[in-house]
Design a protein around this motif. Structure first.
Motif, PDB file in Angstrom:
ATOM      1  N   LEU A 167      24.137  78.418  42.429  1.00 48.29           N
ATOM      2  CA  LEU A 167      22.945  79.189  42.774  1.00 48.29           C
ATOM      3  C   LEU A 167      23.328  80.640  42.994  1.00 48.29           C
ATOM      4  N   HIS A 168      22.361  81.527  42.784  1.00 52.19           N
ATOM      5  CA  HIS A 168      22.538  82.953  43.047  1.00 52.19           C
ATOM      6  C   HIS A 168      21.687  83.320  44.255  1.00 52.19           C
ATOM      7  N   GLY A 169      22.206  84.184  45.104  1.00 54.88           N
ATOM      8  CA  GLY A 169      21.467  84.608  46.280  1.00 54.88           C
ATOM      9  C   GLY A 169      21.650  83.648  47.437  1.00 54.88           C
ATOM     10  N   LEU A 170      21.113  84.029  48.581  1.00 49.71           N
ATOM     11  CA  LEU A 170      21.225  83.195  49.768  1.00 49.71           C
ATOM     12  C   LEU A 170      20.394  81.934  49.602  1.00 49.71           C
ATOM     13  N   ALA A 171      21.002  80.792  49.847  1.00 51.56           N
ATOM     14  CA  ALA A 171      20.318  79.509  49.705  1.00 51.56           C
ATOM     15  C   ALA A 171      20.140  78.868  51.075  1.00 51.56           C
ATOM     16  N   THR A 172      19.007  78.234  51.279  1.00 50.75           N
ATOM     17  CA  THR A 172      18.736  77.536  52.532  1.00 50.75           C
ATOM     18  C   THR A 172      18.778  76.028  52.306  1.00 50.75           C
ATOM     19  N   ALA A 173      19.185  75.312  53.339  1.00 58.22           N
ATOM     20  CA  ALA A 173      19.204  73.851  53.255  1.00 58.22           C
ATOM     21  C   ALA A 173      17.778  73.325  53.297  1.00 58.22           C
ATOM     22  N   LEU A 174      17.467  72.401  52.410  1.00 54.24           N
ATOM     23  CA  LEU A 174      16.138  71.791  52.382  1.00 54.24           C
ATOM     24  C   LEU A 174      16.133  70.465  53.134  1.00 54.24           C
ATOM     25  N   ASP A 175      16.971  69.529  52.730  1.00 54.82           N
ATOM     26  CA  ASP A 175      17.055  68.266  53.471  1.00 54.82           C
ATOM     27  C   ASP A 175      18.101  67.363  52.839  1.00 54.82           C
ATOM     28  N   TRP A 176      18.418  66.295  53.563  1.00 57.57           N
ATOM     29  CA  TRP A 176      19.278  65.225  53.076  1.00 57.57           C
ATOM     30  C   TRP A 176      18.388  64.115  52.546  1.00 57.57           C
ATOM     31  N   THR A 177      18.601  63.678  51.322  1.00 55.53           N
ATOM     32  CA  THR A 177      17.724  62.710  50.676  1.00 55.53           C
ATOM     33  C   THR A 177      18.174  61.263  50.849  1.00 55.53           C
ATOM     34  N   GLY A 178      19.263  61.064  51.571  1.00 60.62           N
ATOM     35  CA  GLY A 178      19.856  59.738  51.649  1.00 60.62           C
ATOM     36  C   GLY A 178      21.007  59.584  50.681  1.00 60.62           C
ATOM     37  N   ARG A 179      21.101  60.510  49.743  1.00 64.49           N
ATOM     38  CA  ARG A 179      22.188  60.507  48.766  1.00 64.49           C
ATOM     39  C   ARG A 179      22.782  61.894  48.575  1.00 64.49           C
ATOM     40  N   SER A 180      21.927  62.921  48.627  1.00 66.02           N
ATOM     41  CA  SER A 180      22.370  64.282  48.333  1.00 66.02           C
ATOM     42  C   SER A 180      21.763  65.274  49.311  1.00 66.02           C
ATOM     43  N   LEU A 181      22.488  66.387  49.487  1.00 65.43           N
ATOM     44  CA  LEU A 181      21.958  67.527  50.214  1.00 65.43           C
ATOM     45  C   LEU A 181      21.346  68.488  49.209  1.00 65.43           C
ATOM     46  N   VAL A 182      20.076  68.827  49.408  1.00 59.95           N
ATOM     47  CA  VAL A 182      19.389  69.732  48.495  1.00 59.95           C
ATOM     48  C   VAL A 182      19.265  71.097  49.162  1.00 59.95           C
ATOM     49  N   VAL A 183      19.662  72.130  48.428  1.00 59.34           N
ATOM     50  CA  VAL A 183      19.553  73.504  48.916  1.00 59.34           C
ATOM     51  C   VAL A 183      18.773  74.307  47.888  1.00 59.34           C
ATOM     52  N   GLY A 184      18.121  75.382  48.350  1.00 53.38           N
ATOM     53  CA  GLY A 184      17.290  76.152  47.447  1.00 53.38           C
ATOM     54  C   GLY A 184      17.402  77.637  47.670  1.00 53.38           C
ATOM     55  N   SER A 185      17.149  78.401  46.597  1.00 48.45           N
ATOM     56  CA  SER A 185      17.126  79.862  46.627  1.00 48.45           C
ATOM     57  C   SER A 185      16.059  80.318  45.648  1.00 48.45           C
ATOM     58  N   GLY A 186      14.948  80.877  46.166  1.00 42.97           N
ATOM     59  CA  GLY A 186      13.851  81.273  45.287  1.00 42.97           C
ATOM     60  C   GLY A 186      13.252  80.060  44.595  1.00 42.97           C
ATOM     61  N   ARG A 187      13.235  80.080  43.249  1.00 42.42           N
ATOM     62  CA  ARG A 187      12.724  78.944  42.482  1.00 42.42           C
ATOM     63  C   ARG A 187      13.833  77.994  42.046  1.00 42.42           C
ATOM     64  N   HIS A 188      15.044  78.266  42.471  1.00 44.20           N
ATOM     65  CA  HIS A 188      16.183  77.482  42.031  1.00 44.20           C
ATOM     66  C   HIS A 188      16.693  76.606  43.166  1.00 44.20           C
ATOM     67  N   ALA A 189      17.208  75.433  42.805  1.00 48.51           N
ATOM     68  CA  ALA A 189      17.737  74.489  43.787  1.00 48.51           C
ATOM     69  C   ALA A 189      18.881  73.701  43.157  1.00 48.51           C
ATOM     70  N   ALA A 190      19.684  73.117  44.000  1.00 50.22           N
ATOM     71  CA  ALA A 190      20.791  72.279  43.556  1.00 50.22           C
ATOM     72  C   ALA A 190      21.022  71.189  44.587  1.00 50.22           C
ATOM     73  N   ALA A 191      21.599  70.081  44.139  1.00 49.89           N
ATOM     74  CA  ALA A 191      21.872  68.939  45.013  1.00 49.89           C
ATOM     75  C   ALA A 191      23.374  68.673  45.051  1.00 49.89           C
ATOM     76  N   PHE A 192      23.898  68.488  46.255  1.00 49.93           N
ATOM     77  CA  PHE A 192      25.315  68.136  46.432  1.00 49.93           C
ATOM     78  C   PHE A 192      25.425  66.695  46.861  1.00 49.93           C
ATOM     79  N   THR A 193      26.154  65.902  46.093  1.00 55.83           N
ATOM     80  CA  THR A 193      26.352  64.492  46.399  1.00 55.83           C
ATOM     81  C   THR A 193      27.786  64.278  46.810  1.00 55.83           C
ATOM     82  N   PRO A 194      28.050  63.951  48.088  1.00 54.87           N
ATOM     83  CA  PRO A 194      29.422  63.738  48.534  1.00 54.87           C
ATOM     84  C   PRO A 194      30.030  62.510  47.859  1.00 54.87           C
ATOM     85  N   ALA A 195      31.336  62.540  47.672  1.00 61.07           N
ATOM     86  CA  ALA A 195      32.045  61.375  47.135  1.00 61.07           C
ATOM     87  C   ALA A 195      32.186  60.326  48.210  1.00 61.07           C
ATOM     88  N   GLY A 196      32.094  59.058  47.839  1.00 63.34           N
ATOM     89  CA  GLY A 196      32.294  57.961  48.782  1.00 63.34           C
ATOM     90  C   GLY A 196      31.068  57.661  49.603  1.00 63.34           C
TER      91      GLY A 196
END
Length: 370
Positions: free
Chosen positions: A341-370
């Motif tokens: 992502l570009h720019g400052l991103a804020t945490a949106l929530d934990w979905t039970g599998r991934s952490l979703v963060v967003g910046s403007g109209r863009h977002a990404a999900a981080f899925t921890p291993a294990g």
């Protein structure tokens, strides 16, 4: 009163990103008293572009099936020299379904065009969003908003299973030291019993399933000095009996708080505490004992915390966020890859599998291993 003890603790995971950069980089392990271990593989996934851009005051909840969020978009225009200037804010609301990987534009909530900040919880049926001066509820089954009669506070809000409990908050130099509970089933409010806590604009804490554990800090923003020592810096509230008990405070309580907390099923985990934002602790409400975690390699500000079932994910929303993973068995931290992502991103929530963060109209999900 029990005295706190500080001993090394099991590991936890803390995460942020370096804003303004795009691609993932290799892990760097920062060992705290142990040999380096091979970190888990990176797992960032860019999401489709959202239909609306949220620039400020992003508020979100996870329903179990979709992410619901709303906030403000800054509208600008160009002056005669071609320089942009601010015109107004526009409310934006949308939802994201990770199963279908699709966004849906929602009608925005009713109310004023600008609210400083909301604290939102999911009840199992509605999103309840409480601001200092305006509060709303959203039902995704009917796609309808309703305005709540009042807020439960602008500090910390938790969902107990049938009530939203809020405590603290404040604005413009004031700090509040009271709390309210709201029952959406009966649309009724009740005042919490007076607490022993020092007032706080930004208390941190977590719901344990039995109590709301709160750390209030100890700095009076109006007077510019610490509150009197007779006021507690930490307490736990039991809604079943409407009673408070004083608990062991954090060692940096006189500094106020910049961190965040989450419940792991046994302890309240606190990260990003202290003047440097590097301190981390675990508090056990059953024994009223505190123990220190290994210090973080760098400090975090404006953080959000999410317990995944195995790790604590903490997201820093200001300046250049960076990612850390804390290993509970080895008591050490490792640096996580950067989010795409570009720019400052804020945490949106934990979905039970991934952490979703967003910046403007863009977002990404981080899925921890294990």
């Amino acid at each position: 009163m029990s005295h706190a003890t500080e001993t090394p603790v099991k590991k936890l995971v803390v995460l942020t990103t370096l804003a303004g950069l795009g691609t993932a980089i290799a892990f760097l392990l920062v060992a705290c008293g142990g040999a380096a271990a091979k970190p888990p593989p990176a797992a960032w996934q860019p999401l489709p572009k959202a239909p609306g851009q949220i620039d400020q005051n992003r508020t979100s909840v996870w329903t179990g099936k979709q992410l619901i969020l709303f906030g403000l978009r800054r509208v600008t225009a160009l002056d005669s020299r071609g320089a942009p200037y601010f015109v107004k804010f526009i409310d934006v609301a949308e939802s994201y379904d990770p199963a279908s990987k699709t966004w849906t534009r929602l009608s925005p909530p009713p109310g004023p065009g600008y609210v400083p900040e909301y604290n939102a919880v999911w009840t199992g049926k509605e999103m309840l969003a409480f601001g200092a001066f305006h509060s709303v509820a959203y039902d995704p089954a009917t796609s309808t908003w309703r305005t709540l009669r009042k807020s439960v506070g602008g500090g910390l809000v938790v969902w107990t299973g049938h009530e939203a409990i809020g405590w603290g908050g404040g604005c413009c130099g004031d700090a509040w030291g009271n709390g309210l509970a709201y029952d959406p089933a009966t649309d009724t409010y009740r005042e919490l019993a007076p607490s022993p806590l020092a007032p706080s604009q930004g208390p941190i804490g977590a719901w344990t399933g039995h109590e709301l554990v709160l750390f209030s800090g100890g700095f009076d923003p109006a007077a510019g000095k610490p509150y009197p020592a007779k006021l507690a810096r930490a307490a736990a509230y039991n809604p079943a009996t409407d009673t408070w008990r004083r608990i062991t405070p954090l060692p940096n309580s006189a500094l106020g708080f910049v961190g965040a907390a989450a419940w792991d099923g046994r302890e309240v985990l606190v990260a990003g505490d202290g003047a440097s934002g590097r301190a981390a602790f675990a508090y056990d409400p059953a024994t009223n004992r505190r123990r220190a975690l290994a210090p973080m390699p760098f400090g975090l500000r404006d953080v959000s915390a999410f317990w995944t079932g195995h790790r604590l994910l903490v997201w820093g929303g200001s300046e250049a966020g960076r990612g850390l993973a804390y290993d509970p068995g080895a008591d050490r931290w490792s640096v996580l890859p950067l989010a795409p992502l570009h720019g400052l991103a804020t945490a949106l929530d934990w979905t039970g599998r991934s952490l979703v963060v967003g910046s403007g109209r863009h977002a990404a999900a981080f899925t921890p291993a294990g």
